[in-house]
Write a protein that holds these residues in place. Sequence first.
Motif, PDB file in Angstrom:
ATOM      1  N   LYS A 108       0.828  -1.202   0.000  1.00  0.00           N
ATOM      2  CA  LYS A 108       0.000   0.000   0.000  1.00  0.00           C
ATOM      3  C   LYS A 108       0.866   1.258   0.000  1.00  0.00           C
ATOM      4  CE  LYS A 108      -3.692   2.437   2.413  1.00  0.00           C
ATOM      5  NZ  LYS A 108      -3.256   3.680   1.882  1.00  0.00           N
ATOM      6  N   ARG A 109       1.920   1.250   0.831  1.00  0.00           N
ATOM      7  CA  ARG A 109       2.836   2.404   0.849  1.00  0.00           C
ATOM      8  C   ARG A 109       3.458   2.627  -0.525  1.00  0.00           C
ATOM      9  NH1 ARG A 109       6.204   0.473   4.924  1.00  0.00           N
ATOM     10  NH2 ARG A 109       4.810   0.123   6.631  1.00  0.00           N
ATOM     11  N   GLU A 110       3.890   1.540  -1.163  1.00  0.00           N
ATOM     12  CA  GLU A 110       4.507   1.634  -2.483  1.00  0.00           C
ATOM     13  C   GLU A 110       3.492   2.132  -3.514  1.00  0.00           C
ATOM     14  OE1 GLU A 110       7.524   1.403  -5.364  1.00  0.00           O
ATOM     15  OE2 GLU A 110       7.570   1.475  -3.182  1.00  0.00           O
ATOM     16  N   LEU A 111       2.266   1.626  -3.442  1.00  0.00           N
ATOM     17  CA  LEU A 111       1.223   2.071  -4.368  1.00  0.00           C
ATOM     18  C   LEU A 111       0.917   3.555  -4.170  1.00  0.00           C
ATOM     19  CD1 LEU A 111      -0.759   1.245  -6.574  1.00  0.00           C
ATOM     20  CD2 LEU A 111      -2.380   0.621  -4.767  1.00  0.00           C
ATOM     21  N   ASP A 112       0.838   3.986  -2.923  1.00  0.00           N
ATOM     22  CA  ASP A 112       0.609   5.412  -2.643  1.00  0.00           C
ATOM     23  C   ASP A 112       1.750   6.266  -3.199  1.00  0.00           C
ATOM     24  OD1 ASP A 112      -1.740   4.808  -1.336  1.00  0.00           O
ATOM     25  OD2 ASP A 112      -0.885   4.961   0.678  1.00  0.00           O
ATOM     26  N   ARG A 113       2.983   5.795  -3.031  1.00  0.00           N
ATOM     27  CA  ARG A 113       4.134   6.525  -3.561  1.00  0.00           C
ATOM     28  C   ARG A 113       4.059   6.616  -5.084  1.00  0.00           C
ATOM     29  NH1 ARG A 113       8.738   5.849  -5.977  1.00  0.00           N
ATOM     30  NH2 ARG A 113       8.588   3.587  -6.102  1.00  0.00           N
ATOM     31  N   LEU A 114       3.679   5.533  -5.726  1.00  0.00           N
ATOM     32  CA  LEU A 114       3.565   5.529  -7.187  1.00  0.00           C
ATOM     33  C   LEU A 114       2.441   6.452  -7.658  1.00  0.00           C
ATOM     34  CD1 LEU A 114       4.161   1.743  -7.909  1.00  0.00           C
ATOM     35  CD2 LEU A 114       5.701   3.642  -8.460  1.00  0.00           C
ATOM     36  N   HIS A 115       1.320   6.476  -6.921  1.00  0.00           N
ATOM     37  CA  HIS A 115       0.224   7.393  -7.261  1.00  0.00           C
ATOM     38  C   HIS A 115       0.699   8.847  -7.192  1.00  0.00           C
ATOM     39  CE1 HIS A 115      -3.393   5.002  -7.845  1.00  0.00           C
ATOM     40  NE2 HIS A 115      -3.009   4.217  -6.841  1.00  0.00           N
ATOM     41  N   ARG A 116       1.443   9.181  -6.130  1.00  0.00           N
ATOM     42  CA  ARG A 116       1.961  10.552  -6.008  1.00  0.00           C
ATOM     43  C   ARG A 116       2.909  10.870  -7.161  1.00  0.00           C
ATOM     44  NH1 ARG A 116       2.369   8.883  -0.651  1.00  0.00           N
ATOM     45  NH2 ARG A 116       4.626   8.627  -0.848  1.00  0.00           N
ATOM     46  N   GLN A 117       3.724   9.901  -7.523  1.00  0.00           N
ATOM     47  CA  GLN A 117       4.674  10.111  -8.618  1.00  0.00           C
ATOM     48  C   GLN A 117       3.935  10.318  -9.939  1.00  0.00           C
ATOM     49  OE1 GLN A 117       7.479   6.916  -8.954  1.00  0.00           O
ATOM     50  NE2 GLN A 117       8.835   8.042 -10.316  1.00  0.00           N
ATOM     51  N   VAL A 118       2.893   9.530 -10.201  1.00  0.00           N
ATOM     52  CA  VAL A 118       2.100   9.686 -11.427  1.00  0.00           C
ATOM     53  C   VAL A 118       1.413  11.045 -11.433  1.00  0.00           C
ATOM     54  CG1 VAL A 118       0.032   8.855 -12.647  1.00  0.00           C
ATOM     55  CG2 VAL A 118       1.762   7.224 -11.867  1.00  0.00           C
ATOM     56  N   ASP A 119       0.832  11.444 -10.290  1.00  0.00           N
ATOM     57  CA  ASP A 119       0.187  12.759 -10.202  1.00  0.00           C
ATOM     58  C   ASP A 119       1.188  13.874 -10.488  1.00  0.00           C
ATOM     59  OD1 ASP A 119      -2.235  11.587  -9.603  1.00  0.00           O
ATOM     60  OD2 ASP A 119      -2.073  11.923  -7.433  1.00  0.00           O
ATOM     61  N   SER A 120       2.384  13.754  -9.943  1.00  0.00           N
ATOM     62  CA  SER A 120       3.423  14.751 -10.170  1.00  0.00           C
ATOM     63  C   SER A 120       3.792  14.822 -11.656  1.00  0.00           C
ATOM     64  CB  SER A 120       4.648  14.419  -9.326  1.00  0.00           C
ATOM     65  OG  SER A 120       5.695  15.304  -9.608  1.00  0.00           O
ATOM     66  N   LEU A 121       3.940  13.674 -12.284  1.00  0.00           N
ATOM     67  CA  LEU A 121       4.272  13.642 -13.721  1.00  0.00           C
ATOM     68  C   LEU A 121       3.143  14.232 -14.559  1.00  0.00           C
ATOM     69  CD1 LEU A 121       5.950  10.125 -13.927  1.00  0.00           C
ATOM     70  CD2 LEU A 121       7.081  12.350 -14.152  1.00  0.00           C
ATOM     71  N   LYS A 122       1.891  13.958 -14.177  1.00  0.00           N
ATOM     72  CA  LYS A 122       0.753  14.527 -14.898  1.00  0.00           C
ATOM     73  C   LYS A 122       0.749  16.051 -14.791  1.00  0.00           C
ATOM     74  CE  LYS A 122      -2.567  10.723 -14.660  1.00  0.00           C
ATOM     75  NZ  LYS A 122      -3.840  10.255 -14.063  1.00  0.00           N
ATOM     76  N   ARG A 123       1.024  16.560 -13.572  1.00  0.00           N
ATOM     77  CA  ARG A 123       1.069  18.019 -13.404  1.00  0.00           C
ATOM     78  C   ARG A 123       2.194  18.626 -14.235  1.00  0.00           C
ATOM     79  NH1 ARG A 123       0.082  16.548  -8.060  1.00  0.00           N
ATOM     80  NH2 ARG A 123       2.270  16.793  -7.517  1.00  0.00           N
ATOM     81  N   ALA A 124       3.344  17.977 -14.241  1.00  0.00           N
ATOM     82  CA  ALA A 124       4.480  18.477 -15.022  1.00  0.00           C
ATOM     83  C   ALA A 124       4.142  18.453 -16.511  1.00  0.00           C
ATOM     84  CB  ALA A 124       5.727  17.640 -14.747  1.00  0.00           C
ATOM     85  N   GLN A 125       3.492  17.403 -16.977  1.00  0.00           N
ATOM     86  CA  GLN A 125       3.103  17.305 -18.388  1.00  0.00           C
ATOM     87  C   GLN A 125       2.097  18.392 -18.746  1.00  0.00           C
ATOM     88  OE1 GLN A 125       4.374  15.340 -20.709  1.00  0.00           O
ATOM     89  NE2 GLN A 125       3.031  16.159 -22.283  1.00  0.00           N
ATOM     90  N   LYS A 126       1.116  18.599 -17.861  1.00  0.00           N
ATOM     91  CA  LYS A 126       0.109  19.632 -18.117  1.00  0.00           C
ATOM     92  C   LYS A 126       0.762  21.011 -18.157  1.00  0.00           C
ATOM     93  CE  LYS A 126      -4.382  21.291 -16.439  1.00  0.00           C
ATOM     94  NZ  LYS A 126      -4.472  22.243 -17.478  1.00  0.00           N
ATOM     95  N   LYS A 127       1.678  21.264 -17.231  1.00  0.00           N
ATOM     96  CA  LYS A 127       2.372  22.551 -17.200  1.00  0.00           C
ATOM     97  C   LYS A 127       3.160  22.751 -18.490  1.00  0.00           C
ATOM     98  CE  LYS A 127       5.619  25.260 -14.489  1.00  0.00           C
ATOM     99  NZ  LYS A 127       6.503  25.289 -13.319  1.00  0.00           N
ATOM    100  N   LYS A 128       3.823  21.708 -18.937  1.00  0.00           N
ATOM    101  CA  LYS A 128       4.607  21.783 -20.172  1.00  0.00           C
ATOM    102  C   LYS A 128       3.697  22.063 -21.371  1.00  0.00           C
ATOM    103  CE  LYS A 128       7.919  19.153 -22.907  1.00  0.00           C
ATOM    104  NZ  LYS A 128       8.616  17.883 -23.068  1.00  0.00           N
ATOM    105  N   GLU A 129       2.543  21.373 -21.427  1.00  0.00           N
ATOM    106  CA  GLU A 129       1.603  21.594 -22.526  1.00  0.00           C
ATOM    107  C   GLU A 129       1.040  22.997 -22.501  1.00  0.00           C
ATOM    108  OE1 GLU A 129      -1.280  18.490 -22.046  1.00  0.00           O
ATOM    109  OE2 GLU A 129       0.039  16.942 -22.858  1.00  0.00           O
ATOM    110  N   ASP A 130       0.749  23.537 -21.287  1.00  0.00           N
ATOM    111  CA  ASP A 130       0.216  24.888 -21.152  1.00  0.00           C
ATOM    112  C   ASP A 130       1.238  25.919 -21.624  1.00  0.00           C
ATOM    113  OD1 ASP A 130      -2.138  23.872 -20.157  1.00  0.00           O
ATOM    114  OD2 ASP A 130      -1.703  24.353 -18.051  1.00  0.00           O
ATOM    115  N   GLU A 131       2.528  25.683 -21.331  1.00  0.00           N
ATOM    116  CA  GLU A 131       3.579  26.607 -21.736  1.00  0.00           C
ATOM    117  C   GLU A 131       3.773  26.589 -23.256  1.00  0.00           C
ATOM    118  OE1 GLU A 131       6.953  25.388 -19.474  1.00  0.00           O
ATOM    119  OE2 GLU A 131       6.275  26.386 -17.637  1.00  0.00           O
TER     120      GLU A 131
END
Length: 96
Positions: free
Chosen positions: A71-94
């Motif tokens: 569960k801890r590992e899955l939560d960490r991976l979810h946070r990492q995916v969310d972070s990558l999604k935000r970075a991708q969205k920011k890049k697309e917006d720029e």
Amino acid sequence: MPSWKDDLVNSALKALQSPTAQKLMNNEKVQKGVSKAFRASFEIKNGIDEKRDEFARRFNLATRDDLRTMKRELDRLHRQVDSLKRAQKKKEDEEG
């Protein structure tokens, strides 16, 4: 609504506050007996836990600790995916 366990604990605590119980608990033999009982309880619990873990390993079952780790590992991976999604969205917006 209090359960019967709560009622039992409250009654025990109230009984332990009585002068008779205080005098009894100050007795060295009683203290040693209580200490032995706690130690035995701890050793029994540890023995059961070890047998449970051994059984789980033998039959290739996930233990509570395994599930907690996953569960801890899955939560960490979810946070990492969310972070990558935000970075991708920011890049697309720029770019857009």
